[in-house]
Design a protein around this motif. Sequence first.
Motif, PDB file in Angstrom:
ATOM      1  N   LEU A  27      -7.415   7.133  -8.631  1.00 28.78           N
ATOM      2  CA  LEU A  27      -8.109   7.683  -9.793  1.00 28.78           C
ATOM      3  C   LEU A  27      -8.960   6.629 -10.496  1.00 28.78           C
ATOM      4  CD1 LEU A  27      -5.190   9.822 -11.263  1.00 28.78           C
ATOM      5  CD2 LEU A  27      -7.097  10.595  -9.857  1.00 28.78           C
ATOM      6  N   ASN A  28      -9.161   5.489  -9.840  1.00 29.57           N
ATOM      7  CA  ASN A  28      -9.936   4.366 -10.381  1.00 29.57           C
ATOM      8  C   ASN A  28      -9.288   3.696 -11.585  1.00 29.57           C
ATOM      9  OD1 ASN A  28     -11.965   4.547  -8.436  1.00 29.57           O
ATOM     10  ND2 ASN A  28     -12.992   6.158  -9.611  1.00 29.57           N
ATOM     11  N   SER A  29      -7.965   3.699 -11.630  1.00 27.86           N
ATOM     12  CA  SER A  29      -7.237   2.916 -12.629  1.00 27.86           C
ATOM     13  C   SER A  29      -6.998   1.530 -12.060  1.00 27.86           C
ATOM     14  CB  SER A  29      -5.902   3.575 -12.954  1.00 27.86           C
ATOM     15  OG  SER A  29      -6.096   4.822 -13.564  1.00 27.86           O
ATOM     16  N   LEU A  30      -7.169   0.517 -12.887  1.00 21.73           N
ATOM     17  CA  LEU A  30      -6.966  -0.878 -12.486  1.00 21.73           C
ATOM     18  C   LEU A  30      -5.948  -1.544 -13.398  1.00 21.73           C
ATOM     19  CD1 LEU A  30     -10.662  -1.999 -12.006  1.00 21.73           C
ATOM     20  CD2 LEU A  30      -8.953  -1.845 -10.210  1.00 21.73           C
ATOM     21  N   VAL A  31      -5.053  -2.326 -12.808  1.00 23.00           N
ATOM     22  CA  VAL A  31      -4.095  -3.128 -13.559  1.00 23.00           C
ATOM     23  C   VAL A  31      -4.134  -4.525 -12.958  1.00 23.00           C
ATOM     24  CG1 VAL A  31      -1.704  -3.429 -14.292  1.00 23.00           C
ATOM     25  CG2 VAL A  31      -2.600  -1.121 -13.948  1.00 23.00           C
ATOM     26  N   GLY A  32      -4.479  -5.517 -13.763  1.00 22.66           N
ATOM     27  CA  GLY A  32      -4.512  -6.900 -13.308  1.00 22.66           C
ATOM     28  C   GLY A  32      -3.564  -7.736 -14.137  1.00 22.66           C
ATOM     29  N   GLY A  33      -3.050  -8.792 -13.539  1.00 21.21           N
ATOM     30  CA  GLY A  33      -2.134  -9.618 -14.298  1.00 21.21           C
ATOM     31  C   GLY A  33      -1.964 -11.003 -13.726  1.00 21.21           C
ATOM     32  N   VAL A  34      -1.450 -11.884 -14.569  1.00 18.45           N
ATOM     33  CA  VAL A  34      -1.054 -13.229 -14.166  1.00 18.45           C
ATOM     34  C   VAL A  34       0.343 -13.466 -14.710  1.00 18.45           C
ATOM     35  CG1 VAL A  34      -3.387 -14.180 -14.041  1.00 18.45           C
ATOM     36  CG2 VAL A  34      -2.140 -14.278 -16.191  1.00 18.45           C
ATOM     37  N   LEU A  65      -3.485  -7.757  -8.581  1.00 17.91           N
ATOM     38  CA  LEU A  65      -4.399  -6.663  -8.882  1.00 17.91           C
ATOM     39  C   LEU A  65      -3.833  -5.402  -8.260  1.00 17.91           C
ATOM     40  CD1 LEU A  65      -7.145  -5.633  -9.980  1.00 17.91           C
ATOM     41  CD2 LEU A  65      -8.059  -6.091  -7.698  1.00 17.91           C
ATOM     42  N   MET A  66      -3.689  -4.357  -9.067  1.00 18.00           N
ATOM     43  CA  MET A  66      -3.211  -3.057  -8.586  1.00 18.00           C
ATOM     44  C   MET A  66      -4.247  -2.006  -8.954  1.00 18.00           C
ATOM     45  SD  MET A  66       0.787  -3.240  -9.751  1.00 18.00           S
ATOM     46  CE  MET A  66       0.590  -4.237 -11.218  1.00 18.00           C
ATOM     47  N   TYR A  67      -4.434  -1.030  -8.097  1.00 16.57           N
ATOM     48  CA  TYR A  67      -5.323   0.075  -8.424  1.00 16.57           C
ATOM     49  C   TYR A  67      -4.860   1.336  -7.723  1.00 16.57           C
ATOM     50  CZ  TYR A  67      -7.669  -0.804  -3.944  1.00 16.57           C
ATOM     51  OH  TYR A  67      -7.954  -0.982  -2.621  1.00 16.57           O
ATOM     52  N   ASN A  68      -5.378   2.479  -8.210  1.00 20.80           N
ATOM     53  CA  ASN A  68      -5.000   3.751  -7.606  1.00 20.80           C
ATOM     54  C   ASN A  68      -6.244   4.571  -7.273  1.00 20.80           C
ATOM     55  OD1 ASN A  68      -5.860   5.026  -9.968  1.00 20.80           O
ATOM     56  ND2 ASN A  68      -3.798   5.377 -10.746  1.00 20.80           N
ATOM     57  N   LEU A 109       0.819  -1.211   0.000  1.00 20.45           N
ATOM     58  CA  LEU A 109       0.000   0.000   0.000  1.00 20.45           C
ATOM     59  C   LEU A 109       0.849   1.256   0.000  1.00 20.45           C
ATOM     60  CD1 LEU A 109      -2.459  -1.078   2.839  1.00 20.45           C
ATOM     61  CD2 LEU A 109      -2.821  -1.308   0.383  1.00 20.45           C
ATOM     62  N   SER A 110       0.280   2.310  -0.562  1.00 18.56           N
ATOM     63  CA  SER A 110       0.822   3.667  -0.431  1.00 18.56           C
ATOM     64  C   SER A 110      -0.367   4.592  -0.217  1.00 18.56           C
ATOM     65  CB  SER A 110       1.613   4.059  -1.688  1.00 18.56           C
ATOM     66  OG  SER A 110       0.744   4.331  -2.762  1.00 18.56           O
ATOM     67  N   ASN A 111      -0.141   5.887  -0.191  1.00 13.53           N
ATOM     68  CA  ASN A 111      -1.245   6.831  -0.001  1.00 13.53           C
ATOM     69  C   ASN A 111      -2.272   6.769  -1.120  1.00 13.53           C
ATOM     70  OD1 ASN A 111      -0.977   8.020   2.454  1.00 13.53           O
ATOM     71  ND2 ASN A 111       0.176   9.786   1.705  1.00 13.53           N
ATOM     72  N   SER A 112      -1.820   6.472  -2.339  1.00 14.05           N
ATOM     73  CA  SER A 112      -2.734   6.534  -3.471  1.00 14.05           C
ATOM     74  C   SER A 112      -2.848   5.234  -4.267  1.00 14.05           C
ATOM     75  CB  SER A 112      -2.301   7.659  -4.416  1.00 14.05           C
ATOM     76  OG  SER A 112      -0.986   7.417  -4.875  1.00 14.05           O
ATOM     77  N   THR A 113      -2.124   4.177  -3.868  1.00 17.21           N
ATOM     78  CA  THR A 113      -2.161   2.930  -4.624  1.00 17.21           C
ATOM     79  C   THR A 113      -2.235   1.714  -3.701  1.00 17.21           C
ATOM     80  OG1 THR A 113       0.247   2.668  -4.669  1.00 17.21           O
ATOM     81  CG2 THR A 113      -0.746   3.915  -6.475  1.00 17.21           C
TER      82      THR A 113
END
Length: 188
Positions: free
Chosen positions: A56-63, A51-54, A26-30
């Motif tokens: 600003l409602n950006s999502l990054v998912g991966g395998v 799964l990563m998100y920030n 975690l960070s302040n915004s992510t």
Amino acid sequence: MLRKIVAVSLMSVTTLAAADTLDAGLSNSTAQFKYGVPSGIAGKSEMYGELMYNNLNSLVGGVGLLVANDELKVPGLTIGVGAKAVVATMRETPTRTNASAVALGAQVRYELPVERRVAFAGEFYFGPDITTFGDAKQYQQYGARAEFSVSPQVQVYAGYRRVQFTMKTTNVDVTPINGPVVGVQLSF
């Protein structure tokens, strides 16, 4: 007899589950959440989903798959190579952009030989134009962190992480994840 069957069943489940990892950074915004299981390919190889998100409602998912082995000539050093597939929806510009990529990467981890509870790790993944799709033409992810083992099952860490896509039309880097991060990794 029933007690023996239950005991053997519980021990086998415990043995299988001992290698799974759950990582929350975690960070302040992510935020990032990652779950990994051993792959059985070689050494310390692992298959994972993340799964990563920030804010600003950006999502990054991966395998992905990471195949790592201990370097025998340097005690405490583990080197790994791998591949991952990522899908992202980002709202870093006035409009939402969508991208995906297949990236190759490497990870290096070094446990201090004197104090096995302290380790340093770094990773880098790159997806060139040929394997990046959607609104992006390139993908990069890199990071570094210092780790401390509270127990064999719990590690805490602090570090830096950056995930960026280079957009096709504007050639601008959109960075949904960037900055310092603190987290915990649980093994069970």
